[in-house]
Every structure is written in structure tokens, then in C-alpha cells.
Design an enzyme around this catalytic site. Sequence first.
Site, PDB file in Angstrom:
ATOM      1  N   SER A 182      10.876   1.425   0.208  1.00 38.69           N
ATOM      2  CA  SER A 182      10.385   1.114  -1.137  1.00 38.69           C
ATOM      3  C   SER A 182      11.451   0.246  -1.785  1.00 38.69           C
ATOM      4  O   SER A 182      12.618   0.272  -1.362  1.00 38.69           O
ATOM      5  CB  SER A 182      10.230   2.414  -1.935  1.00 38.69           C
TER       6      SER A 182
ATOM      7  N   TYR B  82      13.350  10.583  -6.051  1.00 37.67           N
ATOM      8  CA  TYR B  82      12.643   9.613  -5.201  1.00 37.67           C
ATOM      9  C   TYR B  82      13.605   8.534  -4.720  1.00 37.67           C
ATOM     10  O   TYR B  82      13.610   8.169  -3.537  1.00 37.67           O
ATOM     11  CB  TYR B  82      11.485   8.980  -5.983  1.00 37.67           C
TER      12      TYR B  82
HETATM   13  P1  NAD Z   1      -1.209   7.223  -0.766  1.00 36.24           P
HETATM   14  O1  NAD Z   1      -1.088   8.545  -1.431  1.00 36.24           O
HETATM   15  O2  NAD Z   1      -2.322   6.319  -1.191  1.00 36.24           O
HETATM   16  O3  NAD Z   1      -1.273   7.452   0.810  1.00 36.24           O
HETATM   17  C1  NAD Z   1      -0.485   8.455   1.419  1.00 36.24           C
HETATM   18  C2  NAD Z   1      -1.273   9.220   2.460  1.00 36.24           C
HETATM   19  O4  NAD Z   1      -0.406  10.268   2.944  1.00 36.24           O
HETATM   20  C3  NAD Z   1      -2.536   9.912   1.947  1.00 36.24           C
HETATM   21  O5  NAD Z   1      -3.613   9.618   2.816  1.00 36.24           O
HETATM   22  C4  NAD Z   1      -2.197  11.410   1.986  1.00 36.24           C
HETATM   23  O6  NAD Z   1      -3.321  12.229   2.320  1.00 36.24           O
HETATM   24  C5  NAD Z   1      -1.155  11.475   3.082  1.00 36.24           C
HETATM   25  N1  NAD Z   1      -0.231  12.604   2.943  1.00 36.24           N
HETATM   26  C6  NAD Z   1       0.422  12.999   1.814  1.00 36.24           C
HETATM   27  N2  NAD Z   1       1.202  14.055   2.070  1.00 36.24           N
HETATM   28  C7  NAD Z   1       1.044  14.347   3.395  1.00 36.24           C
HETATM   29  C8  NAD Z   1       1.593  15.315   4.264  1.00 36.24           C
HETATM   30  N3  NAD Z   1       2.489  16.227   3.828  1.00 36.24           N
HETATM   31  N4  NAD Z   1       1.229  15.303   5.566  1.00 36.24           N
HETATM   32  C9  NAD Z   1       0.324  14.406   6.026  1.00 36.24           C
HETATM   33  N5  NAD Z   1      -0.239  13.466   5.249  1.00 36.24           N
HETATM   34  C10 NAD Z   1       0.121  13.430   3.947  1.00 36.24           C
HETATM   35  O7  NAD Z   1       0.228   6.520  -1.004  1.00 36.24           O
HETATM   36  P2  NAD Z   1       0.790   5.043  -0.717  1.00 36.24           P
HETATM   37  O8  NAD Z   1       1.118   4.444  -2.035  1.00 36.24           O
HETATM   38  O9  NAD Z   1      -0.064   4.315   0.238  1.00 36.24           O
HETATM   39  O10 NAD Z   1       2.199   5.429  -0.053  1.00 36.24           O
HETATM   40  C11 NAD Z   1       2.562   5.104   1.264  1.00 36.24           C
HETATM   41  C12 NAD Z   1       4.068   4.873   1.310  1.00 36.24           C
HETATM   42  O11 NAD Z   1       4.408   3.735   0.490  1.00 36.24           O
HETATM   43  C13 NAD Z   1       4.940   6.025   0.774  1.00 36.24           C
HETATM   44  O12 NAD Z   1       6.044   6.221   1.626  1.00 36.24           O
HETATM   45  C14 NAD Z   1       5.425   5.522  -0.573  1.00 36.24           C
HETATM   46  O13 NAD Z   1       6.652   6.088  -0.958  1.00 36.24           O
HETATM   47  C15 NAD Z   1       5.546   4.033  -0.276  1.00 36.24           C
HETATM   48  N6  NAD Z   1       5.544   3.190  -1.481  1.00 36.24           N
HETATM   49  C16 NAD Z   1       4.452   3.140  -2.306  1.00 36.24           C
HETATM   50  C17 NAD Z   1       4.484   2.352  -3.448  1.00 36.24           C
HETATM   51  C18 NAD Z   1       3.318   2.300  -4.413  1.00 36.24           C
HETATM   52  O14 NAD Z   1       3.479   1.756  -5.518  1.00 36.24           O
HETATM   53  N7  NAD Z   1       2.152   2.791  -4.048  1.00 36.24           N
HETATM   54  C19 NAD Z   1       5.629   1.586  -3.750  1.00 36.24           C
HETATM   55  C20 NAD Z   1       6.716   1.628  -2.872  1.00 36.24           C
HETATM   56  C21 NAD Z   1       6.661   2.435  -1.729  1.00 36.24           C
END
Ligand code: NAD
Length: 292
Positions: free
Chosen positions: A142, A155
Amino acid sequence: MKLANEVAFITGGASGVGRAIVERFVSEGAKVAVFDKSVDRLKELEQTFGDDVIGIVGDVRQLSELKTAVNQCSEHFGKIDTLIANVGIWDYNMALVDLPEDKIDQAFDELFHVNVKGYLLAAKACLPQLVETRGNMIFTVSNAGFYTNGGGPLYTATKHAVVGLVRQLAFEVAPYIRVNGIAIGGAMTDLRGPASLEMDSRSVTSMYKEWYEDDDLEAGKENIAAASPVGRILQGEDYAGSYVFFASRDDNVPATGTVLNFDGGWGIRGIRRKTGSEGLLEKLKVKASEGL
Ligand code: NAD
């Protein structure tokens, strides 16, 4: 197709950034096993992508569930070439001063368990398969892995820890496995928070709705876009190509132990101005095409 005959195992591939990666990997010829806790979303994925995707239900906090899933993937598709460790939860920028004293222990443990140990366990579970194929690992980092204000202290510390994990694992498994990270920026997804802080039913998208009145959501998105050097809100699809790049054996043999800042340019924002391009078009006497 850049990933023909390649097999990827991705955690958290049923939503958001992970789902966009699945879609892109399939379009590049890969088969994908998706490990996620959401039964319904996995069903939907299997219906959408047919033989190219299998969904496996589990929790990234449990090594035994990851190992079973890795075996299922190997039996089904014959091997694993790429691990994408991607499940994360966010602390909604909760500052130290606001962290309730009686919740700090649980919140710290929950965020580190999912965001850091979840990656370590996935790497442990896939290790033999990836050595066999001389494959690679890609960890979703991130902007919070490098800069402040992308999260609160919990975080931000987890994502900095993931950078350390990338480097140490890359050292330990070279030359057999390449290990890289991608430090993506924001995206409108379903990213949740820790249950210990009662943030598990909030999502990033609902947060935008809290910040900006419902009817002002579009204006709110424009504000966020205006703060980004690339000038627009980014989505999972915008990030997916970088995962193809790191997984590709044609394009990416040299990279290991690297973390790509792939966030829309947060690191080059100026002190007095967001970007330094004021007056550029006038001086060059040219017009720029619309958008990116
Ligand atoms: P999201 O919540 O849309 O997708 C995450 C998925 O992980 C979901 O399908 C959820 O069911 C699954 N999940 C959650 N906890 C779980 C567990 N304990 N075991 C198995 N599955 C689990 O989130 P996203 O935004 O797509 O995030 C993906 C990655 O991107 C993360 O590592 C997040 O930190 C990183 N990220 C996101 C953003 C943002 O703004 N969305 C920014 C920077 C980094």
C-alpha cells in the site's frame, strides 16, 4: 497472452483489487485458484470464469486451511507458479490518540494477524510448489508501506512490515522463487476494518459516504482525484497489470526483493503544489489529450 499455462493462487481474490487481478490473469491465459472467506463471492467468481477459476473457502489466519487449499489448487491445476498474497484490513486512519486503551492489544493483534501473518502463512503454504516451478510471490502492499496518512499507526506499521517480509523472503528463497511487492494506492473497494475496533462492517466505499453527504459523493470523489498527481481515482483494474508484469516469466526475471510504488504518484507530490506542471501547456504551446 502473457500468462499462458501459468497457475496463480491468490488470497482475497473475490473482491476489489484481488478480483480485478483474477479477471486480468484469466484474460492473460492463466488459471487461478482464489482463496477467500466469502462463500457467495467465490460462487459468483466460479460462475463468471468457469474452468479458469476455482474458489476455495478459508481464512488467511489459519495455516492448515491455506495448506489444504494449496493442495487443492495443485491437484486441480497441476502446479502453482504465482502466489498473490492480498488479503488486508484497514484501520480507517485511527490515530494513536483515538485508539481505545482497552482495545489496543486486540486491534494490534488482529491487524498484524491478517495483514502480515496472513502473508507469511500463505508464503509458507506455497513454498514447496513454488520452488518446484521456480515461481514467484507478489505481496499487495500500500502507499501506507512508505508514507504517512494512508492509515493510522496500526495499518501503516503492518504495511511497512510487509515491505520487510518481501525483502527477507526474497533473500531466503533466491534463486528459486522471486518475491516482490506492489504498493498500490487507494481504490473504491469493499476493504473492511478490524472487528476488535467494530469496523468490520464498514467499507472504504461507505467511508466516502460518511465523509461526503450521499448526494455529494461524486463531488467527494473529485476532491480525492484532485489530490492525486495522476488526477483521478484509481480502481482495481488500474493496478492489475502490475501483477501480470511481476508474474510474467518473459518480462520479469530480473526483479526480486523489489516493491513497486504504484499508487498514482503520492511520493512525488510537491511541498507548495501537488505537481509542478502549472503553465506547462502554455509554455509548450500544445494541448494535452483528455484524461489518462
Ligand atoms: P476488499 O475487502 O474489497 O477485498 C478483500 C477480500 O479479502 C474480500 O474478498 C474478503 O472477503 C477477503 N478477506 C478478508 N479477510 C479475510 C480472511 N481473514 N481470510 C480470507 N479472506 C479474507 O479489499 P481491497 O481494497 O481489494 O484490498 C486488497 C488489498 O489491497 C489489501 O491488502 C489492502 O490493504 C490493499 N490496499 C487497498 C487499498 C484501497 O484503497 N482499497 C489501498 C491500498 C492497499
